[in-house]
Design an enzyme around this catalytic site. Structure first.
Site, PDB file in Angstrom:
ATOM      1  CE1 TYR A  56     -69.198 -15.653   8.261  1.00 13.45           C
ATOM      2  CE2 TYR A  56     -68.184 -17.473   7.093  1.00 13.45           C
ATOM      3  CZ  TYR A  56     -68.125 -16.177   7.562  1.00 13.45           C
ATOM      4  OH  TYR A  56     -67.002 -15.419   7.342  1.00 13.45           O
ATOM      5  CG  LEU A 206     -64.096 -11.516  -6.955  1.00 13.09           C
ATOM      6  CD1 LEU A 206     -64.908 -12.663  -7.533  1.00 13.09           C
ATOM      7  CD2 LEU A 206     -63.235 -10.866  -8.039  1.00 13.09           C
ATOM      8  N   GLY A 209     -68.819  -9.402  -4.911  1.00 12.89           N
ATOM      9  CA  GLY A 209     -69.448  -9.594  -6.204  1.00 12.89           C
ATOM     10  C   GLY A 209     -69.517  -8.337  -7.055  1.00 12.89           C
ATOM     11  CB  SER A 212     -67.902 -10.810  -9.733  1.00 17.28           C
ATOM     12  OG  SER A 212     -69.227 -10.409 -10.083  1.00 17.28           O
TER      13      SER A 212
END
Length: 331
Positions: A56, A206, A209, A212
């Site tokens: 990451y 989600l 997003g 969301s």
């Protein structure tokens, strides 16, 4: 904060975990100060499970977590770390390395970046098709015996791989994308995990997003946001998926909740062996997500959610075809 156990072999963790990937540029630029403040707010709210990966931001995320965790008692949180994804200097994905030597080397670097003497859960990010899973898990088991790792997890593997790995060492959990838009694990992988006493840490709850309730089309395509390659975020697929969000919003309004809270509460309601990992990178979004932990859904609520977003109603796959073909969990 309620807690859940990561399978028969794993630790007790917060019922909702914090996924930290988005704090390191995966969805475009992130504010480092706000990211650190979000980690602090999560810990203060009782979140114990923090999920990261050494790839990451090419180490950025682990260094950020090290900064955020300074001064916090080591036994007050659990670090779940993925390894094995290979990336180039330009951020491109180059494959996966599950060799025993790679597992141990990656762990050494992660321990150093995180500034800790052990990680709580260590897992290969994906199945390396060129390395037997028994070899990868055996190497991590060596690190368990040496005290550098407490528990072993997996990510995006299929039922057969999960069974083979479990014969080498107890597996605490398997990370899988699981949401109202991604329910394929219900066919084979989730039943196998339950048979083996393995928990599911659900990411993408989600849909990155998309469900969301806050998705902003204007942000799609900004530098570093990998969602632009996802078929679900493209053209007519995006239009269709946002129609599902509006149907879900009607259910949320009826319950006096947000769309995100309904989606997270749905995941929590699928079983006590499922721990949603929420990718909040701001304190506002974190507070909203954690509110789902207090939202008890009735049978009528769950039926209304199913009507709003029936299984299989998502338009487009979560990754491009070549990426989907490489996922052991999709076979």
């Amino acid at each position: 904060m309620k807690t859940r156990k990561l399978g028969t072999a794993g630790p007790e963790v917060s019922a909702i975990g914090l996924g930290c990937m988005s704090m390191s540029g995966a969805y475009g630029p992130a504010d480092r100060r706000e990211s650190v403040a979000t980690v602090h707010a999560a810990l203060d709210a009782g979140v114990t499970l923090l999920d990261t990966g050494d790839f990451y931001g090419m180490g950025h995320n682990e260094l950020l977590l090290a900064e955020a965790l300074q001064g916090r008692p080591r036994d007050s949180y659990q670090l779940s770390v993925k390894f094995g994804a290979l990336r180039g200097p330009d951020g491109s994905m180059l494959g996966f390395d599950g060799r025993p030597e790679a597992a141990k080397t990656s762990l050494a670097y992660s321990l150093n970046r995180l500034g800790v003497d052990h990680v709580d859960i260590y897992r290969p990010a994906r199945l390396d098709p060129d390395v037997p899973i028994e070899d990868t898990i055996g190497a991590i088991a060596d690190m368990v015996r040496a005290g550098y790792v407490r528990h072993i997890g997996l990510s995006e593997v299929g039922a057969e791989t999960l069974r083979r790995a479990s014969q080498v060492h107890p597996i605490a959990d398997v990370q899988l994308e699981y949401s109202l838009l991604s329910r394929g694990i219900e066919d084979k992988v989730l039943p196998a995990a339950r048979e083996l006493g393995v928990a599911v840490t659900a990411y993408g709850v989600l849909a990155r997003g998309l469900i969301s309730g806050h998705y902003d089309r204007a942000k799609l395509g900004q530098a570093g946001d990998f969602r632009g390659m996802s078929p679900r975020f493209q053209g007519e697929n995006l239009d269709r998926n946002l129609e599902l969000v509006e149907a879900l919003r009607a259910v949320a309004d009826e319950r006096g909740a947000s769309v995100a809270q309904i989606a997270i509460a749905w995941a929590l309601a699928q079983g006590g062996d499922i721990v949603p990992v929420i990718g909040a990178r701001s304190r506002d979004r974190l507070a909203e997500a954690l509110g789902a932990g207090d939202l008890a859904l009735s049978a009528d609520d769950l039926a209304a959610i199913e009507r709003a977003v029936p299984r299989g109603s998502a338009a487009g796959e979560r990754y491009p075809a070549q990426h989907m073909a490489a996922l052991d969990s999709e076979r």
